[in-house]
Structures are given as C-alpha cells and as structure tokens.
Enzyme design. Structure first.
Site, short mmCIF file in Angstrom:
data_model
loop_
_atom_site.label_atom_id
_atom_site.label_comp_id
_atom_site.label_asym_id
_atom_site.label_seq_id
_atom_site.Cartn_x
_atom_site.Cartn_y
_atom_site.Cartn_z
N ASN A 1 6.12 6.35 -11.67
CA ASN A 1 4.78 6.15 -12.22
C ASN A 1 4.32 7.48 -12.80
O ASN A 1 3.95 8.39 -12.08
CB ASN A 1 3.83 5.69 -11.10
CG ASN A 1 2.41 5.54 -11.61
OD1 ASN A 1 2.15 5.66 -12.81
ND2 ASN A 1 1.48 5.27 -10.70
N LYS B 1 1.76 8.14 -14.57
CA LYS B 1 0.29 8.32 -14.61
C LYS B 1 -0.11 8.93 -15.96
O LYS B 1 0.53 8.65 -16.97
CB LYS B 1 -0.17 9.16 -13.42
CG LYS B 1 0.38 8.59 -12.09
CD LYS B 1 -0.20 9.23 -10.87
CE LYS B 1 0.43 8.62 -9.62
NZ LYS B 1 -0.14 9.13 -8.37
N HIS C 1 -2.92 -0.12 -8.61
CA HIS C 1 -2.74 1.24 -8.12
C HIS C 1 -4.04 1.77 -7.52
O HIS C 1 -5.12 1.49 -8.04
CB HIS C 1 -2.23 2.16 -9.23
CG HIS C 1 -1.71 3.44 -8.68
ND1 HIS C 1 -2.55 4.48 -8.33
CD2 HIS C 1 -0.45 3.84 -8.36
CE1 HIS C 1 -1.81 5.47 -7.83
NE2 HIS C 1 -0.54 5.10 -7.84
N GLU D 1 -5.43 4.52 -7.73
CA GLU D 1 -6.26 5.28 -8.68
C GLU D 1 -7.07 4.33 -9.56
O GLU D 1 -8.20 4.64 -9.94
CB GLU D 1 -5.38 6.23 -9.50
CG GLU D 1 -4.88 7.38 -8.62
CD GLU D 1 -3.49 7.89 -8.95
OE1 GLU D 1 -3.00 7.64 -10.06
OE2 GLU D 1 -2.88 8.53 -8.07
N GLU E 1 1.44 2.02 -0.75
CA GLU E 1 1.15 3.42 -1.03
C GLU E 1 -0.08 3.85 -0.24
O GLU E 1 -1.22 3.63 -0.70
CB GLU E 1 0.88 3.63 -2.53
CG GLU E 1 2.03 3.23 -3.42
CD GLU E 1 1.96 3.94 -4.77
OE1 GLU E 1 2.94 4.62 -5.11
OE2 GLU E 1 0.94 3.84 -5.47
N GLY F 1 0.12 12.18 -3.86
CA GLY F 1 -0.14 13.46 -4.51
C GLY F 1 -0.58 14.55 -3.56
O GLY F 1 -1.06 15.60 -3.98
N SER G 1 4.16 10.83 -2.20
CA SER G 1 4.86 12.10 -1.96
C SER G 1 6.34 11.92 -1.63
O SER G 1 6.88 12.69 -0.82
CB SER G 1 4.14 12.91 -0.88
OG SER G 1 2.83 13.23 -1.31
N GLY H 1 5.51 9.25 -7.99
CA GLY H 1 4.58 9.88 -8.93
C GLY H 1 5.13 11.20 -9.40
O GLY H 1 6.02 11.26 -10.26
N GLY H 2 4.62 12.29 -8.83
CA GLY H 2 4.95 13.65 -9.29
C GLY H 2 6.44 13.90 -9.50
O GLY H 2 6.84 14.47 -10.53
P1 13P Z 1 3.09 10.94 -5.71
O1 13P Z 1 4.58 10.63 -5.60
O2 13P Z 1 2.79 11.99 -6.70
O3 13P Z 1 2.50 11.17 -4.36
O4 13P Z 1 2.40 9.60 -6.28
C1 13P Z 1 2.68 8.38 -5.70
C2 13P Z 1 2.09 7.32 -6.54
O5 13P Z 1 0.89 7.19 -6.66
C3 13P Z 1 3.01 6.43 -7.28
O6 13P Z 1 2.34 5.36 -7.82
#
Ligand code: 13P
Length: 249
Positions: free
Chosen positions: A9, A11, A94, A96, A166, A172, A212, A233-234
């Site tokens: 993802n 983002k 999600h 967010e 999640e 994050g 994470s 994510g990251g």
């Molecule tokens: P991180 O892997 O950066 O923690 O993000 C997870 C996420 O929100 C994937 O949708």
C-alpha cells in the site's frame, strides 16, 4: 486453498518518475513465488502502472474507490474507471480513510457492495485502535467492523474478499503486533466468519496482517497458520525491502 498474498500500500507516496523507477526495480527483482503480489500506486499513476506491469505477474490495485456508479462526486473514482484501466482490485476501509475521511462502517458496506456488483476484488481493512486494545475491547471492535461492513453479503461473495487486519497502533509506528497477537486475532476473525457463515467460507478467505511489517519480522509473522500474508506500507516503498518480504512468504 486460500491464496498467500503480499500487497504494497503505497499511500500518498511516489510521483510519476519514482513510481516508474520502483515498478521497474520490482519487476526486475521479483522472486519466484506462489504468493500473489500486489502494488497500489496513487490514482494518477494507476494507468501507467498497469501498462508498465502488463507482462508481469504483479497486480496493480487501487487504494480506494467510491460507491456511486458516476456523477457529482468531485475528486472521486468509480469502479468502472478502475476497470477501464485494467485495475480489478481495490483496498477498502483502510484506517486512514476511516480516520481522516470519515468513512464509517455504513459507507464501507456501500463501497463493498458497489465493488462486488462490478466484480471488483476487495482488500478489506479493519483493526482496533490503541485504546481498544488497552481496554480489552479489541475483539469486540474487530467483530463489529467485520459484521457491519461484510456480514450481510451472500456466502458466495466471499470469494472476492481478502481481509487485512491492521491494528491502528501498529501502522507506521514501528511497533508491530507480535506474531502471537496477530495469530490470536486472525484465528478470532476466522472463528467469527465460521459462526456467521460456515467453516468453508472461513477457511478459504485470505487474512493479511498489516502494521510495521519489515524484512526483519515478516518471516515470523507469516509463519503463523492463520496469517496468509501482509499488507505493507512503508517497506513496500523500497524495492529491496518489499522483495525481502515477498521472499519471506
Ligand atoms: P506500515 O507498514 O507503514 O506500518 O503501514 C501499514 C499499512 O497501513 C498498510 O496498509
């Protein structure tokens, strides 16, 4: 048998040039795997990404979609628009989107229905906040998120659903759920689906963990029996890290 999946993802990251660079790197370095691999660049780069990955097994997926077919929804993207550029899967729910864009369970149920009506596969995200876990309400919260958005579906619709648990406190933050915490929640999710539907539906649905996930913890998390992969994510923004996570599965 349910699929193993590693999905990135992205983002709101990566401009056009950075997107092209990362996709080229991923294509070149993609390891042999039985897992499905997905990436989700931002909307403006989706069409380019589907073209760039035309001959790749990596699937391009959307980060969101609107529930309406078309019309006066400034800034939004419909299922048909995604299909018209070769995108057949969308992330919905999600945390967010829930936190910053007011997406409630009711809105998410409408998005799920709209996606399924167009045969779009869904990566449905949900998970508790830190206060929920601290107060011991995490199972209740997860159960109600699942039920409110998904449990009015016919059992055959579940073939188009991938779940992504999640926990918000792990997104994050660098603080990942322990493999045991992930397994405990994934087993609970499967039990909840067994009770709401049946064991076959529960066994067939892939449940990804997100929050994470990094090359250093992926193997242990993915080794748990009810963890079928990750929503990353990251670490999905760095080709070598994402490739290492794919190798971990
Ligand atoms: P991180 O892997 O950066 O923690 O993000 C997870 C996420 O929100 C994937 O949708």
């Amino acid at each position: 048998m349910r699929s193993k999946i590693v999905a990135g993802n992205w983002k709101m990251n990566k401009n056009l040039t950075d997107t092209e660079t990362l996709l080229a790197e991923l294509s070149a370095k993609l390891p042999d795997t039985n897992a499905e691999v997905m990436v989700s660049p931002t909307y403006v780069n989706l069409a380019g990404a589907t073209r760039a990955l035309e001959n790749s097994t990596i699937e391009v997926i959307a980060q969101n979609m609107h529930f309406a077919e078309s019309g006066a929804y400034t800034g939004e993207i419909s299922a048909d628009m995604l299909l018209s550029i070769g995108v057949n899967t969308a992330i919905i729910g999600h945390s967010e989107r829930r936190a910053y864009f007011g997406e409630t369970d009711a809105i998410l149920a409408k998005k799920v229905a709209a996606a399924l009506a167009k045969n779009i596969r869904i990566v449905f995200c949900f998970g508790e906040e830190l206060e929920d876990r601290k107060s011991g309400n995490h199972f209740k919260v997860v159960e109600s998120q699942l039920k409110n958005a998904l449990f009015s579906l016919d059992s055959n619709a579940w073939g188009k659903i991938v779940l992504a648990y999640e926990p918000v406190w792990a997104i994050g933050t660098g603080e990942t759920a322990s493999p045991e915490q992930a397994q405990e929640m994934h087993a609970f999710i499967r039990k909840t689906i067994t009770e709401g539907y049946n064991a076959e539906v529960a066994d067939e649905v892939s449940i990804l963990y997100g929050g994470s996930v990094k090359p250093g913890n992926a193997t242990e998390i993915f080794s748990k029996p009810d963890v079928d992969g990750g929503l990353i994510g990251g670490a999905s923004l760095v080709a070598d890290d994402f490739v290492a996570i794919i190798k971990a599965i």
